[in-house]
Design an enzyme around this catalytic site. Structure first.
Site, PDB file in Angstrom:
ATOM      1  N   GLY A   1       0.806  -1.210   0.000  1.00 55.06           N
ATOM      2  CA  GLY A   1       0.000   0.000   0.000  1.00 55.06           C
ATOM      3  C   GLY A   1       0.836   1.255   0.000  1.00 55.06           C
ATOM      4  O   GLY A   1       2.054   1.226   0.167  1.00 55.06           O
ATOM      5  N   LEU A   2       0.152   2.388  -0.217  1.00 53.34           N
ATOM      6  CA  LEU A   2       0.773   3.711  -0.233  1.00 53.34           C
ATOM      7  C   LEU A   2       0.669   4.332   1.152  1.00 53.34           C
ATOM      8  O   LEU A   2      -0.352   4.217   1.814  1.00 53.34           O
ATOM      9  CB  LEU A   2       0.079   4.594  -1.270  1.00 53.34           C
ATOM     10  CG  LEU A   2       0.674   5.972  -1.537  1.00 53.34           C
ATOM     11  CD1 LEU A   2       2.044   5.847  -2.171  1.00 53.34           C
ATOM     12  CD2 LEU A   2      -0.249   6.765  -2.457  1.00 53.34           C
ATOM     13  N   VAL A   3       1.737   5.014   1.585  1.00 58.33           N
ATOM     14  CA  VAL A   3       1.810   5.554   2.944  1.00 58.33           C
ATOM     15  C   VAL A   3       1.911   7.066   2.871  1.00 58.33           C
ATOM     16  O   VAL A   3       2.736   7.607   2.124  1.00 58.33           O
ATOM     17  CB  VAL A   3       3.004   4.971   3.722  1.00 58.33           C
ATOM     18  CG1 VAL A   3       3.003   5.493   5.160  1.00 58.33           C
ATOM     19  CG2 VAL A   3       2.968   3.454   3.705  1.00 58.33           C
TER      20      VAL A   3
ATOM     21  N   ASP B   1      10.113  -9.315   5.461  1.00 62.13           N
ATOM     22  CA  ASP B   1      10.517  -8.178   4.624  1.00 62.13           C
ATOM     23  C   ASP B   1      11.373  -7.205   5.432  1.00 62.13           C
ATOM     24  O   ASP B   1      11.203  -5.986   5.335  1.00 62.13           O
ATOM     25  CB  ASP B   1       9.290  -7.468   4.057  1.00 62.13           C
ATOM     26  CG  ASP B   1       9.654  -6.504   2.926  1.00 62.13           C
ATOM     27  OD1 ASP B   1      10.731  -6.682   2.317  1.00 62.13           O
ATOM     28  OD2 ASP B   1       8.877  -5.574   2.659  1.00 62.13           O
TER      29      ASP B   1
END
Length: 721
Positions: free
Chosen positions: A32-34, A152
């Site tokens: 997702g975008l933060v 990750d």
């Protein structure tokens, strides 16, 4: 501010309503975008991660991430405050509601920077690297105790507050649950860890790995902190394995045989002595740090230190304190993984009817036994040593019922008679905010006395004991003064500091506007901008009406040039008449050149003064013009007026009295003056200097504007007579 907010909303699709302001992009997470934003309800800057739900797979990953981060609570893990739906709506505890949304927003703790940005400035001091490594291992110990793999770990996912040197693990977008009592072989995703931080086992068997992959990544990060560059930076998987084999020894023969079957070109008979050991890759580090790193970066995951063992290494003895290194009190188990499967496919609902294996065909000695349970109490899973790992054959772990806490796992909170769903506020004026429990003296009931968000598990305890670590004591002079300055600020609660972030943003915007006005005020002539504007204007196509006007203007100039030629011929005739009149005045003023003025009765004037006055009038007249075209058309009108007046001797004399020895261009005709004042030796032979002066000052040699006709001095001479 509103326009900026709306533009970001339109570009990136952030739909959180008016609650959040000052959105700034931070980067992309695992899925997702933060963005960072300021929460108007509590005046606190937070980080918001948007997860787009486009297909069942994305819903599964979002469900897994939300489930994990809601339960993890540790000082070295980024805290999560809220999970919001579109337009900032609150989500219910119903698991199925997630499948009806197109996106979710995770509101979490905002951190100042990440380790990747810090390492861009260069390597860290070994003391700083050891401090950050200790906090990383401390967080990993808690994560692994919850049966979670991060999968990750890299510098970009380790967030740091530079004011107090606190490191926190974030971005659990690729994390997953792994119960160690069950085999996950063949059911693990491939290629999730960033290539440079993949362990050798992950490169050889991408779908069969353990928690040791996180420890390998942690070792690579520690080496990167010491050197400022990536330890193993391979362009692809084969080169990555080659770089690892050049520096990491292969001790076990079974590992060498496995490598020989995969990449025989790079395998030698003896691989216990690498070509480039870690001592060459990490020059200048201490012996203790090298020994610590060699026990983490091992080829076999069985030889690799766990997070708990690494914290007990002598290199970490200055920070290690087992009582201050908590583990999860509610770890995930296999049923939490099954919940994901049930959500994605309702046809697997018969999994609920799994039965226990009452009779086991395997002996007790064939199974690894968990240390916390007696061997008689642990239910053995026959699938653990079986090659068949179908999801339908997964055995439910009975350990959750061993201690008699059945009420912990009731699927409906209403079954618990001792549990009250009504919020129990300590104060009547208490505000329900998700952030205040971190800084204010009173709790906001976040994660307390409430059911779990996704797994419908009701904890028996009425309060969750949040663990707070004491401040790590380290003599780092670089940060002492900053810690003292901020001690007073930390004493205040966030509610008392309400409005501070908004005021700071308004002050920054005002200073930027003031700086822009100062730049505009002090800005001089910008030659580059002038040239660019000129080129832009010259490249533009001229309108047809402008071209027609320019053509008319050129034709007017041609007509004026023709009229000037006619006027010039008329002036030559007048000049000849003036020469005849000069012959009659040769004897009047014998020494006129020595006198300062010419007398003509009451009308006498200084020649020099007259010339200067006429020149001043001409300059003043030219200064009144605002453009070249105004000056041009003014001359044109003067010319037309001169041509319309009749040229008579009487009027010519009056005009000469007004204009004197000047023509219309303001030039003095010296050759006429020399003849009129009777200079001695003026009529000398042609070779005399005066004759040469006269030749150079003849009217033909004196150039004037073609729009203005020439004038003679016959009127002036008549006036003198």
């Amino acid at each position: 501010m509103a326009e900026k907010f709306e533009s970001l909303m339109n570009i990136h699709g952030f739909d959180l309503g008016s609650r959040y302001m000052d959105l700034k992009p931070l980067g992309c997470g695992g899925n997702g975008l933060v963005f960072s934003a300021v929460d108007n309800d509590c005046d606190k800057r937070v980080a918001i991660k948007k997860i787009v739900l486009t297909d069942p797979q994305s819903v599964k990953h979002a469900l897994r991430e939300i489930k994990i981060i809601r339960r993890l609570d540790h000082d070295n893990i980024v805290k999560v405050f809220e999970i919001l739906g579109p337009s900032g709506s609150q989500l219910t505890d119903d698991v199925g509601s997630l499948t009806e949304l197109n996106s979710v927003y995770i509101v979490q703790e905002y951190m100042e920077t990440d380790l990747a940005n810090v390492l861009e400035q260069g390597p860290l001091l070994e003391e700083h690297a050891r401090l950050f490594m200790y906090q990383l291992l401390r967080g990993l110990k808690y994560i692994h105790s919850a049966n979670v793999l991060h999968r990750d770990l890299k510098p970009a996912n380790l967030f740091i507050n530079t004011e107090d040197l606190v490191l926190k693990i974030g971005d659990f977008g690729l994390a997953r649950i792994m119960d160690p009592h069950y085999s996950h072989k063949g059911h693990l995703s491939e290629g999730l860890v960033t290539k440079w931080y993949r362990s050798p086992r992950l490169l050889l068997s991408p779908n069969n790995y353990t928690k040791a992959i996180d420890m390998w990544a942690a070792g690579c990060i520690f080496a990167e902190m010491l050197t400022g560059k990536t330890l193993f930076a391979g362009a692809h998987e084969l080169e990555q394995m080659q770089l690892i084999l050049e520096s990491i020894p292969v001790v076990h023969e079974e590992d060498r045989q496995e490598l020989l079957s995969v990449i025989p070109v790079y395998i030698r008979n003896d691989m216990t002595e690498p070509h480039k050991p870690l001592t060459q890759l990490l020059p200048g580090i201490s012996r203790e740090a090298l020994d610590f790193l060699e026990q983490i970066l091992t080829f076999s995951p069985m030889d690799r230190l766990t997070a708990e063992e690494a914290l007990s290494h002598p290199y970490m003895s200055i920070y290690s304190f087992p009582m201050d290194e908590p583990i999860s009190s509610h770890p995930f188990h296999i049923e939490d993984e099954v919940d994901d499967i049930l959500l994605m496919d309702e046809t697997h609902s018969h999994i609920y009817n799994w039965e226990r294996y009452h009779d086991c065909q395997f002996s007790e000695h064939d199974w690894p036994v968990h240390n916390n349970f007696d061997i008689d109490e642990v239910q053995l899973d026959p699938r653990a040593l079986s090659d068949v790992t179908d999801e339908e054959e997964v055995q439910v772990d009975p350990r959750k019922y061993l201690d008699g806490d059945r009420e912990k796992y009731l699927e409906d909170p209403a079954f618990d008679t001792n549990y009250s769903t009504e919020p129990c506020w300590q104060y009547s004026d208490h505000h329900e905010n998700k952030y205040c429990d971190l800084e204010c003296s009173h709790t906001c009931n976040y994660k307390t006395r409430s059911s779990s968000y996704l797994d419908n598990l009701v904890w028996r305890e009425s309060e969750v004991n949040h663990y707070y670590e004491p401040k790590l004591i380290i003599d780092l002079s670089n940060w002492k003064e900053q810690s003292k300055e901020k001690s007073d600020k930390k004493g205040k609660s966030k509610c008392e500091r309400n409005g501070l972030v908004k005021a700071q943003i308004a002050l920054e915007e005002a200073s930027q506007q003031l700086a822009g006005k100062e730049r505009e005020k002090n800005q001089g002539f910008d030659f580059d901008s002038f040239i660019a504007g000129t080129i832009q204007l010259s490249s533009q196509h001229e309108p047809t009406d402008v071209v027609d006007k320019l053509n008319d203007l050129n034709s007017s100039v041609s007509q004026l040039e023709l009229k000037s030629l006619i006027s010039k011929s008329v002036s030559q005739e007048k000049q000849e008449k003036g020469m005849a009149n000069l012959a009659q005045l040769e004897a009047l003023y014998q020494s006129s050149w020595d006198s300062q003025f010419v007398s003509g009765g009451e009308d006498c004037f200084f020649i020099n003064q007259f010339c200067e006055v006429r020149k001043d009038e001409q300059v003043e007249k030219e200064n009144t013009y605002t453009s070249y075209l105004d000056k041009f058309f003014s001359r044109k009108e003067d010319t037309e007026m001169l041509e319309t007046e009749p040229v008579e001797d009487g009027k010519l004399g009056e005009r000469g009295h007004e204009e004197g020895f000047l023509n219309n261009s303001g030039e003095f005709l010296f050759n006429k003056q020399l003849e009129s004042i009777g200079i001695p030796q003026f009529h000398s032979p042609v070779g005399s200097p005066l004759k040469s002066i006269q030749a150079t000052l003849t009217p033909s040699a004196m150039k004037s504007s073609p729009q203005i006709p020439h004038q003679t001095y016959s009127s002036i001479l008549k006036h003198l007579n």
